[in-house]
Each structure stands twice: as C-alpha cells, then as structure tokens.
Write a protein that holds these residues in place. Sequence first.
Motif: not given
Length: 457
Positions: A167-195
């Motif tokens: 959600e913050m990535a979207e907010a920053l993108l909307g503010r005109g920033f170049e956004v990089t998200v660093l995630n400890r897991g292999e895929q984003p949203m660990a509340t989902l299955d990896p696929d």
Amino acid sequence: MSERLVVIGGDAAGMAAASQARRLKGPGELEIVAFERGRFSSYSACGIPYWVGGDVGSLEELIARSPEEHRARDIDLRMRTEVTGIDLDRQRVRARDLESGEESWTGFDKLVIATGARPQRPPLPGIDAPGVHGVQTLGDGQALLDSLERAEGRRAVVVGAGYIGVEMAEALLGRGFEVTVLNRGEQPMATLDPDMGRLVHRAMDGLGITTVGSAEVTKILTGEDGRVRAVVTDDAEYPADVVVLGMGVEPETSLARAAGLPLGAYGGLLTDLSMRVRGYENVWAGGDCVEVLDLVSGRERHVPLGTHANKHGQVIGANVGGGYATFPGVVGTAVSKVCDLEIARTGLREKDARAVGLRYVTVTVESTSRAGYYPGAAPMTVKMLAERRTGRLLGVQIVGREGAGKRVDIAAVALTAGMTVDTMVSLDLGYAPPFSPVWDPVLVAARKAVAAVRAAG
C-alpha cells in the motif's frame, strides 16, 4: 457508589469499549477514565497509506471521534498520558503525563487493555536516521509527508512487502517517486501462497514498482547531513531519499507481560470468548494486543485488523456495562490493493493447513470479473483449498483487477459456516453480465475443488 472503568489505549478497541459501556451505564453508575499516549483518538490507521498517497485529503478525515467528543459523552479521556505500570493486586495503574512528566496512580474496578501493536523495527545500523519512517500512527503519517516534501531526490525504498508495504509502494508511486520494494521472502504478500504472491510480484513490476525478493536488509546508509541515502542488503545497495518500513507488527504487551498476564505464542494477550483476560475476573483486552481463535485451524493467532479491534471493543463494552456479548473468532479475511490490482485472502494457506495436520487439495482457476463479452471485464485468479476427505472449505486467495477483491467475502461466509465446497457450488449468488459471468469465479473454483476432492478419494 459508582464503579470505575480504566481503559489503556484511546484508539479502536479501547474507545469502542468505553463508548459501548457508557451507552449501557450512565456516569452515576460507571466512571470511565481512558489513557492515550498519542495526540489522536479513535482514528483509522488503515487509511494512512491513502492519506499519504493523496486519496484522502487531510488527517482530520481519518479521525472518527475526537477527544472532545469522547469527553462530551462523560468519558475522561486523558491524552498524551502513558500508562507505565499495572498493579493488579491493588487494582490501580500508574500513568505519566508526557507533557509535564508528572506521574500518578489511578484505581480501577474494571480494566481494559487496548495497547495495540508496535511495528517491527530491527536494530539495524542507521534505522533511526532522518528519512526512515514507520507508518503506525497519524503522527507517523504526518512525519512521512513532511519528509517527502523535504526530500531532494525522488527515490523511495520500502522495506517489507506485506499489506503496509504494498500500500505504501502505491502511495509513493502516486507521489511521483521511483519505488523499490525489498522483501525478505521470495514473493510479496506472505499472507498468500507463493504461487499467488508471484502474480502480485508480476503485477507490481508491470506498474513500475521494482520488487526485489529474498532481500535481507543489513543496514541503512546516511549522508554527511545524517539523512538516509541508501539501503544495503546482503548483495546490493539501493539509493534512497526516503525509506518506509513495512516489516509487520507484533502485539504491544510489555505492560501486560510485566503485570504477569497470560500471553500466547505470538506474544498477544489470551482472552476467553467475552474478551476477558483468562484467569482475571475484572480485566479485559482487545484489539491488536490480543490473540484470537482461528475458526478454521482451531488455534490462536495474531490478526491485527481494525475490523476485529472495533468488534472486540463492542464485546468488551457490553460485558463491562452489564450486558452480554462474545467474540467467537476469525477466519483470517483480508483485502488490499496496489494501484488497480486487488489482493484478497481468507482461511488457511497451504503451509497453515500442513502445520495443523490437515490433508488438502488445491485448485486454481482463471476467470473474469464480469461476463467476458461485457465491457470492462477484468481477469482474476482464484485459488481454493479444501480438506481432502470431507471437502470442507479451508481457504481462498484471489488476485485480480476491479471487482476481484471483495469476492473473498463469499468464501469468508462459507468458512464461518463450515461449508463444504460441494455445498458452495449451490450458493444462490447474484448474476448479471455487468457484475459476473454466469458462474461466479469463486463458484467455478468450488466446482473444480469438488472434482479434486472426488479424484483424491
């Protein structure tokens, strides 16, 4: 002689409890004193990313009820006052005025603990540097907005790819920033299955957000002015003019722990169905500082959501005020978005089912939000888990465009009711081409799950 209710925490759970108790008992029967260490009461922390992104115009729009409004209802809400100790033997709490530094004791007949959750903030070098922000409170949101205005460059790094991170990535993108998200897991949203997380990863990349998986942050570098200039992982360095931490939260139960109250595996307070702390007749707890029963797995878990916090407060207030209410548990429903991508889940993931010893089948279907021929039909992917022997629904995950996210509510109701996928197929859902195909995507998944259960014997 009236009783005194003391509430620790002036946000969702605490003030919902105070307000409900006040509805049931007047000032002559129940005195209510509430302590809040921050500057705001009863606000929506969930709305902070949308305020930062500009979808919500002002801080005031996120406040449901001000301190003055609470006081007008005979609730003695003391702002900028932090409770520093709980004495259960003498039934009193110690509080410090954060403006004057003065400390005092306040006695109670009944106590509500609603201390919320604290952001995970590992002790990394540079993590407290100017330009590094958490987003837990309205004050945090204002500090981030101020920092964005002061930033000389337009490079933002978000650490963590859970709900807050995306959600913050979207907010920053909307503010005109170049956004990089660093995630400890292999895929984003660990509340989902990896696929399913892989679908989110692909969509975020398509939106112009650089998402880096398996990235363990080791330190944050600062410039000569002391302000953040880069985030370092095990194998790379990412330039940053502002950093947002979205690494998750944990129950804020330091007071409860010091008082000897029972805590669960996740560090949250343990309560009974009435939200009364187990083993303590006159102490209740609710909101992000408690663990709740997962109705699907049968185990306690920590689910920090505003919906639950408000329900906890209503239940506590009813019981404190002489009524009766219970909170039976949750099925783990959550929905979010990043730009036009909607992400939803309820029930168990595959690893959750394995952890509790359930044997299951999974199916994944591709469908659309509307009839395929109707303008605006958008793709969505639905994944469903069902118990192998019984066909009982165990969980659903949905990733798609407009119209995808809230479909998870169908599955949430089915999980709460303990339905099988066979029974789900017969659900009488609304249909018209502008709203869904003839077979709703969730029901298509249920049909496929029925076949998978039968094939598994």
